[in-house]
Design a protein around this motif. Structure first.
Motif, mmCIF file in Angstrom:
data_model
loop_
_atom_site.group_PDB
_atom_site.id
_atom_site.type_symbol
_atom_site.label_atom_id
_atom_site.label_comp_id
_atom_site.label_asym_id
_atom_site.label_seq_id
_atom_site.Cartn_x
_atom_site.Cartn_y
_atom_site.Cartn_z
ATOM 1 N N GLU A 11 -0.655 0.960 -9.180
ATOM 2 C CA GLU A 11 -2.084 0.786 -9.451
ATOM 3 C C GLU A 11 -2.868 1.693 -8.516
ATOM 4 O O GLU A 11 -2.732 1.597 -7.290
ATOM 5 N N LEU A 12 -3.674 2.575 -9.093
ATOM 6 C CA LEU A 12 -4.504 3.455 -8.277
ATOM 7 C C LEU A 12 -5.718 2.703 -7.752
ATOM 8 O O LEU A 12 -6.240 1.796 -8.411
ATOM 9 N N GLU A 13 -6.154 3.122 -6.566
ATOM 10 C CA GLU A 13 -7.409 2.591 -6.036
ATOM 11 C C GLU A 13 -8.517 2.925 -7.043
ATOM 12 O O GLU A 13 -8.551 4.037 -7.581
ATOM 13 N N ALA B 27 -7.626 7.759 -12.056
ATOM 14 C CA ALA B 27 -7.973 6.357 -11.808
ATOM 15 C C ALA B 27 -8.873 5.824 -12.920
ATOM 16 O O ALA B 27 -8.712 4.686 -13.374
ATOM 17 N N LYS C 87 -4.749 6.802 -3.045
ATOM 18 C CA LYS C 87 -4.341 5.483 -2.560
ATOM 19 C C LYS C 87 -3.851 4.631 -3.728
ATOM 20 O O LYS C 87 -4.446 4.652 -4.811
ATOM 21 N N THR C 88 -2.761 3.886 -3.474
ATOM 22 C CA THR C 88 -2.169 3.053 -4.523
ATOM 23 C C THR C 88 -1.798 1.679 -3.986
ATOM 24 O O THR C 88 -1.692 1.470 -2.777
ATOM 25 N N ASN C 89 -1.603 0.766 -4.912
ATOM 26 C CA ASN C 89 -0.930 -0.500 -4.664
ATOM 27 C C ASN C 89 0.328 -0.492 -5.508
ATOM 28 O O ASN C 89 0.283 -0.184 -6.702
ATOM 29 N N THR D 285 -11.287 4.496 -8.007
ATOM 30 C CA THR D 285 -12.223 5.539 -7.557
ATOM 31 C C THR D 285 -12.759 6.282 -8.772
ATOM 32 O O THR D 285 -12.474 5.926 -9.913
ATOM 33 N N TRP E 270 0.840 5.874 -0.908
ATOM 34 C CA TRP E 270 0.136 7.126 -1.227
ATOM 35 C C TRP E 270 0.876 7.797 -2.386
ATOM 36 O O TRP E 270 2.091 7.992 -2.316
ATOM 37 N N PHE F 271 0.848 -1.185 0.000
ATOM 38 C CA PHE F 271 0.000 0.000 0.000
ATOM 39 C C PHE F 271 0.887 1.240 0.000
ATOM 40 O O PHE F 271 1.932 1.271 0.648
#
Length: 186
Positions: free
Chosen positions: A148-150, A157, A133-135, A152, A118, A116
């Motif tokens: 990878e963006l959350e 994104a 938020k990212t992975n 949203t 930011w 995880f």
């Protein structure tokens, strides 16, 4: 090593600005833009940067308590096999940053679950991108992580999920050019 690609091939010209770099001729559509440091670096007075930051091409540490890694936020280009890339910085927890460093030169890093993070890059032409938020997906040695963006309703994104057109990439080129010209004037 910065990864820069363009849609059309021709002689490259490097353009360096305070926050964004690209390699392209005037007639080309750049397929990648990037920042050389997290936004926190640019938001710190120049004379304080040397004492507060350890900045390297792929990682950054701020005040010995904030940890960043550089990665690729990839966006598929519609009706093409091309990928548009934002070269961005993401903050990681101290534990995940330590794990990243520990596995930096090890092949088993590809087996890591995503970390995880930011997003820590301001990207012109979008609503605020800092702290999305990212992975962070670790890839093979020598390749920057995939960011990878959350999923949203943020426009960035949405573009990552659905792709963008060449027309949108041309619009991004104009936005970045204008942003960098304004930045040089200030």
């Amino acid at each position: 090593m910065r990864r820069r690609r363009s849609y059309r091939k021709s002689t490259k010209e490097q353009v360096n600005y305070k926050n964004f770099n690209c390699h392209h001729s005037i007639a080309e559509l750049p397929m990648s833009y990037g920042s050389d440091a997290p936004c926190h670096y640019y938001n710190t007075l120049e004379r304080a940067r040397e004492n507060r930051f350890e900045l390297y091409p792929e990682i950054c540490v701020m005040d010995q308590q904030h940890f960043f890694v550089r990665g690729c936020l990839e966006i598929p280009v519609l009706d093409s096999k091309e990928t548009f890339i934002w070269d961005v910085w993401v903050s990681l927890s101290e534990e995940n940053f330590g794990r990243t460093i520990h596995l930096w030169e090890r092949e088993e890093r590809e087996q890591e679950p995503p970390y995880f993070g930011w997003l820590s890059t301001f990207i012109p032409g979008y609503p605020d991108t800092v702290n999305l938020k990212t992975n962070v997906h670790t890839r093979s040695i020598g390749r920057r992580p995939f960011i990878e963006l959350e999923p949203t309703d943020h426009p960035l994104a949405i573009e990552q999920r659905e792709g963008i057109s060449l027309e949108r990439i041309a619009e991004i080129k104009e936005i970045i050019t204008k942003y960098n010209e304004e930045d040089l004037e200030s």
